[in-house]
Design a protein around this motif. Sequence first.
Motif, short mmCIF file in Angstrom:
data_model
loop_
_atom_site.label_atom_id
_atom_site.label_comp_id
_atom_site.label_asym_id
_atom_site.label_seq_id
_atom_site.Cartn_x
_atom_site.Cartn_y
_atom_site.Cartn_z
N LYS A 158 21.76 11.77 -12.58
CA LYS A 158 22.62 11.34 -13.69
C LYS A 158 23.43 10.09 -13.38
CE LYS A 158 26.63 14.24 -12.72
NZ LYS A 158 27.49 15.34 -13.19
N ASP A 159 23.67 9.80 -12.09
CA ASP A 159 24.49 8.63 -11.75
C ASP A 159 23.68 7.35 -11.53
OD1 ASP A 159 26.86 10.05 -11.90
OD2 ASP A 159 26.68 10.78 -9.83
N ILE A 160 22.36 7.43 -11.66
CA ILE A 160 21.55 6.20 -11.52
C ILE A 160 21.84 5.30 -12.72
CG2 ILE A 160 19.20 5.26 -11.44
CD1 ILE A 160 18.33 7.96 -10.21
N PRO A 161 22.24 4.04 -12.49
CA PRO A 161 22.59 3.17 -13.62
C PRO A 161 21.39 2.82 -14.50
CG PRO A 161 22.69 1.96 -11.53
CD PRO A 161 22.45 3.39 -11.19
N VAL A 162 21.65 2.78 -15.80
CA VAL A 162 20.60 2.46 -16.78
C VAL A 162 21.08 1.31 -17.66
CG1 VAL A 162 19.21 3.30 -18.71
CG2 VAL A 162 19.85 4.88 -16.88
N PHE A 163 20.20 0.35 -17.87
CA PHE A 163 20.41 -0.69 -18.88
C PHE A 163 19.30 -0.56 -19.91
CE2 PHE A 163 22.79 -2.46 -15.38
CZ PHE A 163 23.87 -3.07 -16.00
N LYS A 196 18.97 -7.71 -25.02
CA LYS A 196 18.22 -7.81 -26.27
C LYS A 196 16.90 -8.54 -26.03
CE LYS A 196 18.75 -9.60 -31.00
NZ LYS A 196 17.50 -10.34 -31.07
N LYS A 197 15.82 -7.98 -26.59
CA LYS A 197 14.55 -8.70 -26.63
C LYS A 197 14.61 -9.66 -27.82
CE LYS A 197 11.73 -4.65 -25.35
NZ LYS A 197 10.70 -3.72 -25.88
N PRO A 198 14.18 -10.92 -27.69
CA PRO A 198 13.67 -11.55 -26.48
C PRO A 198 14.80 -11.91 -25.52
CG PRO A 198 13.76 -13.14 -28.26
CD PRO A 198 14.17 -11.83 -28.85
N PHE A 199 14.42 -12.06 -24.24
CA PHE A 199 15.41 -12.38 -23.21
C PHE A 199 14.81 -13.39 -22.25
CE2 PHE A 199 13.00 -8.64 -22.05
CZ PHE A 199 12.47 -9.01 -20.83
N THR A 200 15.66 -13.97 -21.42
CA THR A 200 15.21 -14.93 -20.40
C THR A 200 15.53 -14.36 -19.02
OG1 THR A 200 17.36 -16.00 -20.38
CG2 THR A 200 15.73 -16.88 -21.94
N PRO A 201 14.87 -14.86 -17.98
CA PRO A 201 15.23 -14.42 -16.62
C PRO A 201 16.71 -14.63 -16.31
CG PRO A 201 13.15 -15.60 -16.57
CD PRO A 201 13.69 -15.75 -17.97
N ASP A 202 17.29 -15.70 -16.87
CA ASP A 202 18.73 -15.94 -16.65
C ASP A 202 19.57 -14.79 -17.19
OD1 ASP A 202 18.27 -18.30 -15.41
OD2 ASP A 202 18.76 -19.57 -17.12
N LYS A 203 19.18 -14.27 -18.35
CA LYS A 203 19.92 -13.16 -18.94
C LYS A 203 19.78 -11.92 -18.07
CE LYS A 203 22.30 -10.96 -22.01
NZ LYS A 203 23.72 -11.25 -22.20
N VAL A 204 18.58 -11.69 -17.56
CA VAL A 204 18.35 -10.54 -16.67
C VAL A 204 19.21 -10.66 -15.43
CG1 VAL A 204 16.62 -9.38 -15.23
CG2 VAL A 204 16.01 -10.15 -17.54
N ASN A 205 19.26 -11.87 -14.88
CA ASN A 205 20.06 -12.11 -13.68
C ASN A 205 21.55 -11.89 -13.95
OD1 ASN A 205 20.76 -12.81 -11.13
ND2 ASN A 205 20.35 -14.99 -11.34
N GLU A 206 21.99 -12.36 -15.13
CA GLU A 206 23.41 -12.24 -15.50
C GLU A 206 23.82 -10.76 -15.58
OE1 GLU A 206 24.31 -14.34 -19.18
OE2 GLU A 206 25.65 -12.69 -19.73
N VAL A 207 22.92 -9.93 -16.13
CA VAL A 207 23.26 -8.52 -16.33
C VAL A 207 23.09 -7.70 -15.05
CG1 VAL A 207 22.60 -6.43 -17.58
CG2 VAL A 207 22.73 -8.61 -18.79
N LEU A 208 21.98 -7.94 -14.35
CA LEU A 208 21.67 -7.09 -13.18
C LEU A 208 22.23 -7.64 -11.87
CD1 LEU A 208 17.98 -6.00 -13.84
CD2 LEU A 208 20.10 -4.84 -14.44
N GLY A 209 22.48 -8.95 -11.84
CA GLY A 209 22.95 -9.57 -10.60
C GLY A 209 24.13 -8.85 -9.95
N PRO A 210 25.16 -8.49 -10.75
CA PRO A 210 26.33 -7.83 -10.14
C PRO A 210 26.01 -6.50 -9.47
CG PRO A 210 26.87 -8.68 -12.32
CD PRO A 210 25.39 -8.83 -12.15
N LEU A 211 24.90 -5.88 -9.84
CA LEU A 211 24.55 -4.58 -9.23
C LEU A 211 23.76 -4.73 -7.94
CD1 LEU A 211 23.43 -2.32 -12.22
CD2 LEU A 211 25.57 -2.27 -10.97
N MET A 212 23.33 -5.95 -7.65
CA MET A 212 22.44 -6.13 -6.51
C MET A 212 23.23 -6.29 -5.21
SD MET A 212 19.64 -5.79 -7.99
CE MET A 212 18.53 -6.21 -6.65
#
Lengths: 123, 150
Positions: free
Chosen positions: A78-83, A107-123
């Motif tokens: 249950k604690d695994i993060p989901v986007f 939101k689809k469509p998206f760019t790699p930059d958007k993916v990086n912006e959202v997921l980057g802080p979790l890495m």
Amino acid sequence: MGKNVLLVDDSSTMRKIVGRSLRQAGLDFDNIFEAADGLEALDVLDKEQVDIVLSDINMPNMDGISFLREKQGRDAVKDIPVFMISTETGDDIIGEAKSLGALGAIKKPFTPDKVNEVLGPLM
Amino acid sequence: MEIEDKIIEAAKEIFSSMVMMEIEVKEVLETHGPLTDTITGLIGLAGTHKGILGIHTPYPVAMAITSSFLGMDVAEINEDVHDAVGELANMLGGNVKSILSDNGRDIDLSLPSTIAGSEYNFQSDKEVDTVIILFDTGQGEFMVELDLEK
């Protein structure tokens, strides 16, 4: 050490595109697991070590909202993060997803930059 | 901005950011004839607005789009082409929903589906408002059609 990500989408094309975007965003993932709906996703979570889930909403068999609800009821995952990654961006639907534990939505469509912006802080 | 302009804007964004193709509007049509050697991606809308969105892609264009989408050569109409054209309809349908919907709950989208054939007609048996936009990919043309029940 990289993380393991699970991509949940009934479109094999979209799973490939999201996987490509993760690589283009320069994010360090060891494994990219795939599932075609919420049921398959729960099965993967039972068997594999997954650090982040990216899930579509509108899917057959078990949609993204039902997947979140099921996942919330399982202590081990249950604690695994989901986007959410979806064309569905109405406030009500995204609000429901967040109430069930989703951290946000891309939101689809998206760019790699958007993916990086959202997921980057979790890495 | 009219829905026609918003569909054009959404289609250009989807192709530019996801398919890696730049597309241009060739013509806005009122009707079209039978579709030949074409694959159509479909998404249904139900709720406060009822209708269907279709993307009609002749086989060579569908293969070119899928090749660019996936970053690999596609030389036949296979599952990848059906999936890619269906996903394009899904993304366009999601954009149309966000244009028409007040809160996301008043319109439901179907799951995407595809049909393909050597010759078929695509028309509604209800009275509908129709928007048809012909796009040029540089490797051939395709149409986006929105039929909304009056």
